[in-house]
Write a protein that holds these residues in place. Structure first.
Motif, PDB file in Angstrom:
ATOM      1  N   ALA A  86       0.523  -1.011   0.344  1.00 22.56           N
ATOM      2  CA  ALA A  86      -0.132   0.332   0.228  1.00 22.56           C
ATOM      3  C   ALA A  86       0.800   1.112  -0.146  1.00 22.56           C
ATOM      4  O   ALA A  86       0.705   2.167  -0.551  1.00 22.56           O
ATOM      5  CB  ALA A  86      -0.849   0.011   0.920  1.00 22.56           C
ATOM      6  N   ALA A  87       2.947   1.100   0.498  1.00 24.97           N
ATOM      7  CA  ALA A  87       2.676   2.030   0.679  1.00 24.97           C
ATOM      8  C   ALA A  87       4.028   1.835   0.880  1.00 24.97           C
ATOM      9  O   ALA A  87       4.560   0.466   1.483  1.00 24.97           O
ATOM     10  CB  ALA A  87       2.591   3.201   1.563  1.00 24.97           C
ATOM     11  N   VAL A  88       5.861   2.705   0.402  1.00 25.88           N
ATOM     12  CA  VAL A  88       6.956   2.891   1.021  1.00 25.88           C
ATOM     13  C   VAL A  88       6.787   3.826   1.999  1.00 25.88           C
ATOM     14  O   VAL A  88       6.906   4.971   1.486  1.00 25.88           O
ATOM     15  CB  VAL A  88       7.625   2.509  -0.150  1.00 25.88           C
ATOM     16  N   LEU A  89       7.551   3.447   2.968  1.00 30.26           N
ATOM     17  CA  LEU A  89       7.351   4.721   4.702  1.00 30.26           C
ATOM     18  C   LEU A  89       9.285   4.443   4.184  1.00 30.26           C
ATOM     19  O   LEU A  89      10.169   3.214   4.416  1.00 30.26           O
ATOM     20  CB  LEU A  89       7.127   4.710   5.494  1.00 30.26           C
ATOM     21  N   ILE A  90       9.865   5.543   4.310  1.00 29.62           N
ATOM     22  CA  ILE A  90      11.551   5.805   4.123  1.00 29.62           C
ATOM     23  C   ILE A  90      12.265   7.124   5.178  1.00 29.62           C
ATOM     24  O   ILE A  90      11.558   7.892   5.095  1.00 29.62           O
ATOM     25  CB  ILE A  90      12.481   6.031   2.606  1.00 29.62           C
ATOM     26  N   SER A  92      13.151   9.890   6.391  1.00 28.28           N
ATOM     27  CA  SER A  92      13.529  11.438   5.440  1.00 28.28           C
ATOM     28  C   SER A  92      15.272  12.036   5.944  1.00 28.28           C
ATOM     29  O   SER A  92      15.326  13.500   5.974  1.00 28.28           O
ATOM     30  CB  SER A  92      12.611  12.291   5.919  1.00 28.28           C
ATOM     31  N   THR A  93      16.359  10.802   5.539  1.00 25.39           N
ATOM     32  CA  THR A  93      17.966  11.493   5.925  1.00 25.39           C
ATOM     33  C   THR A  93      17.543  11.293   4.081  1.00 25.39           C
ATOM     34  O   THR A  93      17.232  11.576   3.497  1.00 25.39           O
ATOM     35  CB  THR A  93      18.264   9.843   6.196  1.00 25.39           C
ATOM     36  N   ALA A  94      19.107  12.578   4.058  1.00 20.88           N
ATOM     37  CA  ALA A  94      19.953  12.845   3.060  1.00 20.88           C
ATOM     38  C   ALA A  94      20.003  11.507   1.927  1.00 20.88           C
ATOM     39  O   ALA A  94      18.851  11.792   0.800  1.00 20.88           O
ATOM     40  CB  ALA A  94      21.200  13.105   3.288  1.00 20.88           C
ATOM     41  N   GLU A  95      20.130  10.367   2.387  1.00 19.63           N
ATOM     42  CA  GLU A  95      20.309   8.818   1.954  1.00 19.63           C
ATOM     43  C   GLU A  95      19.274   9.104   1.293  1.00 19.63           C
ATOM     44  O   GLU A  95      18.038   8.286   0.555  1.00 19.63           O
ATOM     45  CB  GLU A  95      21.423   8.445   2.173  1.00 19.63           C
ATOM     46  N   GLY A  96      17.288   8.639   2.533  1.00 21.28           N
ATOM     47  CA  GLY A  96      16.409   8.182   1.952  1.00 21.28           C
ATOM     48  C   GLY A  96      15.378   8.418   0.884  1.00 21.28           C
ATOM     49  O   GLY A  96      15.181   8.260   0.523  1.00 21.28           O
ATOM     50  N   LYS A  97      16.196  10.673   1.452  1.00 20.45           N
ATOM     51  CA  LYS A  97      15.781  10.977  -0.214  1.00 20.45           C
ATOM     52  C   LYS A  97      15.690  10.357  -1.471  1.00 20.45           C
ATOM     53  O   LYS A  97      14.721  10.487  -1.984  1.00 20.45           O
ATOM     54  CB  LYS A  97      15.683  13.136   0.399  1.00 20.45           C
ATOM     55  N   GLU A  98      17.192  10.144  -1.474  1.00 18.35           N
ATOM     56  CA  GLU A  98      17.366   9.912  -2.756  1.00 18.35           C
ATOM     57  C   GLU A  98      16.935   8.665  -2.876  1.00 18.35           C
ATOM     58  O   GLU A  98      16.971   8.547  -4.214  1.00 18.35           O
ATOM     59  CB  GLU A  98      19.571  10.292  -2.604  1.00 18.35           C
ATOM     60  N   ILE A  99      17.010   7.652  -2.450  1.00 16.98           N
ATOM     61  CA  ILE A  99      16.517   6.336  -2.345  1.00 16.98           C
ATOM     62  C   ILE A  99      14.861   6.823  -2.864  1.00 16.98           C
ATOM     63  O   ILE A  99      14.143   5.796  -3.839  1.00 16.98           O
ATOM     64  CB  ILE A  99      16.332   5.830  -1.002  1.00 16.98           C
ATOM     65  N   ALA A 100      14.128   7.075  -2.140  1.00 19.28           N
ATOM     66  CA  ALA A 100      12.720   7.741  -2.588  1.00 19.28           C
ATOM     67  C   ALA A 100      12.568   8.309  -4.122  1.00 19.28           C
ATOM     68  O   ALA A 100      11.580   7.868  -4.685  1.00 19.28           O
ATOM     69  CB  ALA A 100      12.486   8.456  -1.509  1.00 19.28           C
ATOM     70  N   GLY A 101      13.641   9.117  -3.788  1.00 16.81           N
ATOM     71  CA  GLY A 101      13.112  10.181  -5.153  1.00 16.81           C
ATOM     72  C   GLY A 101      13.570   8.589  -6.147  1.00 16.81           C
ATOM     73  O   GLY A 101      12.831   8.801  -7.774  1.00 16.81           O
TER      74      GLY A 101
END
Length: 317
Positions: A86-90, A92-101
């Motif tokens: 239903a969703a993916v939660l990551i 909100s760190t520098a690496e986390g936001k790059e992975i999310a994008g």
């Protein structure tokens, strides 16, 4: 119950607090499924189960952390294709936001960054413009990929099934194009990590100099607290930038936050306004920080801080 994937941040299986926060959020809105990537994953199983992980996807191949970001994106993308969460939660760190994008692009999904909460219907709550405005957003395309700020949620234990599922993935050439050549472990002192500390003592421009921060450190040490700094203090060279608290620094939410010589600019308030109890010391009675503080002391921090340190030390003794 819909499955919600949570990318776990860990150090050889030692799970970071932000990941327990994400598991708490996921369990609130569906079936929490942890994704643990890299060696030491087995060491994380007990903690993840204790905080509500129904399923724990383990990808323990060391090659998955020998390259920057790409392998983790591939693992998550494979799980998206196989399980349609239903969703993916990551985090909100520098690496986390790059992975999310990258994951959003690869899976043709919508992405929301820097959420501070998730409401029913997977509506993300964001605090914007320095905390002056609350925005509620929802992804309408693909699988919602949401990054959540650390210290936005209190981790709550909720025993899960903890079913371990091994995951393997074949990496593409572009996944390994950027290789991590060396890992350098940052030397740490005896103070707790700023992002996870229960007590934080921060200094601002009013501290006056790098030497003045010794007062901040002494008070922090007698409280077993982490040391933080405002952007004005770090930009002035009083304290290292990695200790900056604020919108462009770290977000903290301790039980006790002590602000010494911090005026309370919106940028700083955005990083600490969710603290449970805020104590401010400033010689300017009109400083904006007093609008937010639970307890305020109008006075010279060079007089107040040493007295407070001495009193706390004597009571502990």
């Amino acid at each position: 119950m819909s499955q919600i994937l949570v990318l776990i941040e860990h150090a050889n299986g030692a799970v970071k607090k932000v990941s327990l926060e994400l598991l708490t959020l996921a369990a609130r809105h569906g079936s929490a499924s942890a994704v643990v990537i890299g060696p030491g994953a087995d060491n994380a199983v007990a903690d993840l189960t204790r905080f509500g992980a129904a399923t724990i996807y383990v990808a323990s191949d060391a090659a998955l952390i020998s390259s920057v970001v790409g392998p983790k994106v591939s693992v998550l993308n494979k799980l998206l294709g196989e399980h349609s969460p239903a969703a993916v939660l990551i985090a909100s760190t520098a690496e986390g936001k790059e992975i999310a994008g990258r994951l959003a692009v690869r899976s043709s999904s919508g992405v929301i960054t820097d959420a501070v909460d998730i409401e029913d219907g997977l509506v993300a709550v964001q605090s914007v413009f320095g905390g002056s405005t609350i925005v509620r957003s929802a992804v309408t395309t693909g699988t919602p990929i949401i990054t959540v700020r650390p210290n936005s949620t209190t981790p709550v234990e909720s025993s899960g099934a903890g079913e371990v599922v091994t995951v393997s993935v074949e990496l593409a050439a572009n996944d390994t194009s950027a290789v991590i050549a060396e890992h350098v472990v940052e030397a740490k002192g005896g103070r707790p990590d700023l992002a996870e500390a229960a007590t934080v003592v921060s200094g601002g421009r009013g501290v006056g100099s790098a030497e003045g921060f010794e007062l901040v450190e002494k008070l922090a040490d007698c409280l077993d607290a982490a040391v933080g700094a405002s952007r004005a203090a770090t930009d002035s060279g009083f304290y290292p930038h990695q200790y900056q608290v604020g919108q462009t620094g770290k977000t903290v939410s301790p039980q006790l936050y002590i602000a010494l010589g911090i005026s309370g600019a919106i940028q700083h308030r955005a990083g600490m306004q969710t603290s449970k109890t805020i104590v401010a010391v400033n010689k300017d009675a009109e400083a904006p920080i007093f609008e937010l503080a639970d307890f305020g002391v109008v006075g010279d921090l060079f007089n107040v801080a040493p007295q407070l340190t001495q009193e706390i030390t004597s009571r502990k003794g």
